[in-house]
Scaffold this active site. Sequence first.
Site, PDB file in Angstrom:
ATOM      1  N   HIS A 208      -7.118   3.382  -6.574  1.00 50.36           N
ATOM      2  CA  HIS A 208      -5.823   2.814  -6.221  1.00 50.36           C
ATOM      3  C   HIS A 208      -4.908   2.722  -7.436  1.00 50.36           C
ATOM      4  O   HIS A 208      -3.721   3.055  -7.377  1.00 50.36           O
ATOM      5  CB  HIS A 208      -6.025   1.428  -5.588  1.00 50.36           C
ATOM      6  CG  HIS A 208      -4.768   0.828  -5.056  1.00 50.36           C
ATOM      7  ND1 HIS A 208      -4.272  -0.364  -5.514  1.00 50.36           N
ATOM      8  CD2 HIS A 208      -3.899   1.263  -4.121  1.00 50.36           C
ATOM      9  CE1 HIS A 208      -3.149  -0.642  -4.864  1.00 50.36           C
ATOM     10  NE2 HIS A 208      -2.900   0.323  -4.015  1.00 50.36           N
ATOM     11  N   HIS A 212      -1.329   5.030  -7.919  1.00 47.40           N
ATOM     12  CA  HIS A 212       0.007   4.516  -8.266  1.00 47.40           C
ATOM     13  C   HIS A 212       0.469   5.010  -9.631  1.00 47.40           C
ATOM     14  O   HIS A 212       1.665   5.041  -9.908  1.00 47.40           O
ATOM     15  CB  HIS A 212       0.029   2.990  -8.184  1.00 47.40           C
ATOM     16  CG  HIS A 212       0.107   2.489  -6.770  1.00 47.40           C
ATOM     17  ND1 HIS A 212       1.272   2.450  -6.054  1.00 47.40           N
ATOM     18  CD2 HIS A 212      -0.857   2.042  -5.929  1.00 47.40           C
ATOM     19  CE1 HIS A 212       1.036   1.985  -4.841  1.00 47.40           C
ATOM     20  NE2 HIS A 212      -0.258   1.733  -4.737  1.00 47.40           N
ATOM     21  N   HIS A 238      -2.421   4.614   2.232  1.00 49.07           N
ATOM     22  CA  HIS A 238      -2.670   3.206   2.542  1.00 49.07           C
ATOM     23  C   HIS A 238      -3.107   3.008   3.993  1.00 49.07           C
ATOM     24  O   HIS A 238      -3.905   2.119   4.290  1.00 49.07           O
ATOM     25  CB  HIS A 238      -1.444   2.358   2.185  1.00 49.07           C
ATOM     26  CG  HIS A 238      -1.215   2.252   0.695  1.00 49.07           C
ATOM     27  ND1 HIS A 238      -0.472   3.159  -0.007  1.00 49.07           N
ATOM     28  CD2 HIS A 238      -1.667   1.355  -0.229  1.00 49.07           C
ATOM     29  CE1 HIS A 238      -0.471   2.825  -1.305  1.00 49.07           C
ATOM     30  NE2 HIS A 238      -1.178   1.733  -1.462  1.00 49.07           N
ATOM     31  N   GLU A 350       8.475   1.256   0.636  1.00 42.38           N
ATOM     32  CA  GLU A 350       7.615   0.921  -0.510  1.00 42.38           C
ATOM     33  C   GLU A 350       8.260  -0.098  -1.445  1.00 42.38           C
ATOM     34  O   GLU A 350       7.579  -1.087  -1.779  1.00 42.38           O
ATOM     35  CB  GLU A 350       7.222   2.187  -1.288  1.00 42.38           C
ATOM     36  CG  GLU A 350       6.199   1.858  -2.360  1.00 42.38           C
ATOM     37  CD  GLU A 350       5.792   3.079  -3.170  1.00 42.38           C
ATOM     38  OE1 GLU A 350       6.333   4.175  -2.966  1.00 42.38           O
ATOM     39  OE2 GLU A 350       4.933   2.904  -4.035  1.00 42.38           O
ATOM     40  N   HIS A 365       7.841  -3.739   0.621  1.00 35.56           N
ATOM     41  CA  HIS A 365       6.418  -3.751   0.311  1.00 35.56           C
ATOM     42  C   HIS A 365       6.138  -4.298  -1.088  1.00 35.56           C
ATOM     43  O   HIS A 365       5.266  -5.142  -1.272  1.00 35.56           O
ATOM     44  CB  HIS A 365       5.821  -2.345   0.479  1.00 35.56           C
ATOM     45  CG  HIS A 365       4.647  -2.102  -0.397  1.00 35.56           C
ATOM     46  ND1 HIS A 365       4.760  -1.523  -1.643  1.00 35.56           N
ATOM     47  CD2 HIS A 365       3.338  -2.422  -0.254  1.00 35.56           C
ATOM     48  CE1 HIS A 365       3.558  -1.476  -2.208  1.00 35.56           C
ATOM     49  NE2 HIS A 365       2.682  -2.017  -1.388  1.00 35.56           N
ATOM     50  N   HIS A 369       3.956  -7.860  -2.375  1.00 38.59           N
ATOM     51  CA  HIS A 369       2.970  -8.069  -3.444  1.00 38.59           C
ATOM     52  C   HIS A 369       3.420  -9.208  -4.358  1.00 38.59           C
ATOM     53  O   HIS A 369       2.622 -10.054  -4.758  1.00 38.59           O
ATOM     54  CB  HIS A 369       2.804  -6.787  -4.272  1.00 38.59           C
ATOM     55  CG  HIS A 369       1.871  -5.786  -3.659  1.00 38.59           C
ATOM     56  ND1 HIS A 369       0.530  -5.747  -3.945  1.00 38.59           N
ATOM     57  CD2 HIS A 369       2.099  -4.779  -2.777  1.00 38.59           C
ATOM     58  CE1 HIS A 369      -0.040  -4.748  -3.269  1.00 38.59           C
ATOM     59  NE2 HIS A 369       0.894  -4.144  -2.553  1.00 38.59           N
ATOM     60  N   HIS A 405      -0.992  -4.870   3.915  1.00 39.50           N
ATOM     61  CA  HIS A 405      -0.847  -3.438   4.181  1.00 39.50           C
ATOM     62  C   HIS A 405      -1.045  -3.102   5.654  1.00 39.50           C
ATOM     63  O   HIS A 405      -0.486  -2.119   6.141  1.00 39.50           O
ATOM     64  CB  HIS A 405      -1.744  -2.611   3.257  1.00 39.50           C
ATOM     65  CG  HIS A 405      -1.024  -2.233   1.996  1.00 39.50           C
ATOM     66  ND1 HIS A 405      -0.144  -1.174   1.944  1.00 39.50           N
ATOM     67  CD2 HIS A 405      -0.988  -2.806   0.778  1.00 39.50           C
ATOM     68  CE1 HIS A 405       0.384  -1.098   0.727  1.00 39.50           C
ATOM     69  NE2 HIS A 405      -0.110  -2.093  -0.003  1.00 39.50           N
TER      70      HIS A 405
HETATM   71 CU1  CUO Z   1      -1.019   0.465  -3.165  1.00 42.95          CU
HETATM   72 CU2  CUO Z   1       0.636  -2.084  -1.966  1.00 42.95          CU
HETATM   73  O1  CUO Z   1      -0.716  -1.583  -3.287  1.00 42.95           O
HETATM   74  O2  CUO Z   1       0.761  -0.125  -2.494  1.00 42.95           O
END
Ligand code: CUO
Length: 684
Positions: A208, A212, A238, A350, A365, A369, A405
């Site tokens: 992960h 990113h 995701h 995103e 998104h 977080h 998610h």
């Molecule tokens: Cu991979 Cu929310 O953590 O996009």
Amino acid sequence: MANKNNLLLLFEHPNEPVFLSKGKKPTVFDVPDSFLTDRYRPISNEVQTRAGENVEQRIPVREISVPDLRIPMSLGRNENFSLFIPRHRRIAGRLIDIFMNMRSVEDLQSVAVYARDRVNPVLFNYALSVALLHRPDTQNLDLPAFSQMFPERFVDSQVFRQLREESFVVSSGSRMPIVIPRDYTASDLDPEHRLWYFREDMGINLHHWHWHLVYPFEAADRSIVAKDRRGELFYYMHEQIIARYNMERFSNNLARVQPFNNLRDPITEGYFPKMDSLVASRAWPPRFDNTRLGDLNREADQINLEIGDLERWRDRILEAIHQKFVVNETGQRIELDEATGIDTLGNMIEASILSPNSSFYGDLHNNGHIFISYAHDINSKHLESFGVMGDSSTAMRDPVFYRWHAYIDRIFQEHKSRLSAYTEPQLNYSGISITGIQVATNGGQPNVLSTFWQQSDLNLSRGLDFVPRGNVFARFTHLQHLPFTYTINVQNDSGAMRFGYVRIFIAPKNDERGQPMQLREQRLMMVELDKFAAQLNPGPNTLRRRSTESSVTIPFERTFRNLDANRPADNTPEGLEFNFCGCGWPQNMLIPKGLPEGLPCDLFIMVSNYENDRIDQQLTGRCSDAASYCGVKDRLYPDRRSMGYPFDRVPRTGAERLANFLTPNMSIVDVTIRHENRTVQRQN
Ligand code: CUO
């Protein structure tokens, strides 16, 4: 001429001064006095001579006039760095820019050596990683595994005292591995804790983080962000995580994860990470059960946002989905069509800098977080940093990650459910039919897959600061399965040679009540296992494919790669093989844990027409073997179909069950996943 490989040494021992020795073969950088920080400049001779004792290699560092680092340095060395925080992103963008713009590897080395002891260590690692991945002269360098440089983000903080003791007291050759407790973050009173092995799996978190890193949502250089179908891949990768997580929940007698769809509800699930951030020299903050989100006002982070902002963005996004178009910054309509709608939505939700209108559709998104990761200290009253949800290397440890998610995925599915269903002629591949499928482990029962526990050792020495040099291993426990082989019989009655794209998925047969699932639910739990092209000769064909060849995974050795060991020389065929990104689902987590009595699953295979699906491009040495979840570096996504095809849309009328969905080029077989509660040691 500077050797670009030496740049990788700058990742090691991130909290130590840059002039201390690094590498397997003890190496020091000869740092110009003017590059040293104030503490060490007056005593340069003393500290650099001391650091150079018993060293086998010295790397000269050229003194250059260094670009202005005031912006990168505005983030404190002891602060926790997060890409989700816009201010941190801008700071990182500036440092990436500086690294990208250096004219040669030698100049890059100089500025990196200069910056290393001045900027935040995690920021330094991130910015240098992005630069090395994207500079033409460093592109084929392999980044060391992040877990080796910042092990404290992956393991119990109690382990570090033991690792230090072992390094300090015992000489390098006779050190014993330190065992990381098998499950240490909660007790069995917490049902969610049954999933510790998935949420806290090192390989999954590394994947992960790496994903990113390869697909950042912001960069000063737009081309770093604007990769082929990156918004769609954000959605799909995701979505697959949620599908996999739900299958793991079924493997632990838990119901599907509840989307966190009401931002005013308390978050039932607490999480106590039991990890320290060595950079911040603080514990990662926990979140208590039933914590609520709150409006954020954190001056130092320049964050001032209300829950109402998130709700407004969400409503505008949903309105766009229902109207089937978004409105860009200049007021023009962009249709959310079958081909590109999902990619637009991915960038918008995103959100990445490719969002068509970020002031209107916001940053839903990423801010989810942020809100969750600050729920324990919304206004900085307690001077606490963000929790694990605030960083891509730690977010997947927290049960709330999946709730958030799952909600984000529900918004994407709102769009997908509005597209017209694939028709039978669209799905069929005329003349091609699957006549048999079998999966088998070596010597095992047909169509039974088998999982168990495995212990592996990981060398953490390069991430430990201020300890005597030499390997020191941590022994951790993870899920593993017996490798297996698919045997697929395909009949080609078209009268000519054809090419097929073989798409393999697995999903549980029954829902949480034990009832057979409707396809409109089951499609959301379809986990991609593999996808590959195959030549089909006229008449019967037998295709064999090994589980280790999967297009979603990378091998275990690569997830935890140690660049010192087994590294083939550059520019050899083996060296090209080794040229990959670290992005990829870890092979040991390819299939879910299953149940002791067996988890009944549908294994689905489709052979679609490769002539319609193929992308013509050169792939050699392009780190393409986990392409389904990671794409291919600097190339197009190697499948023209929508990601998740044929399950990305709701099934046509009449195909209420998977069995009714099948056209002759598809087939299913009952597969059982059995878990044995035994632990084996990994052979090195
Ligand atoms: Cu991979 Cu929310 O953590 O996009």
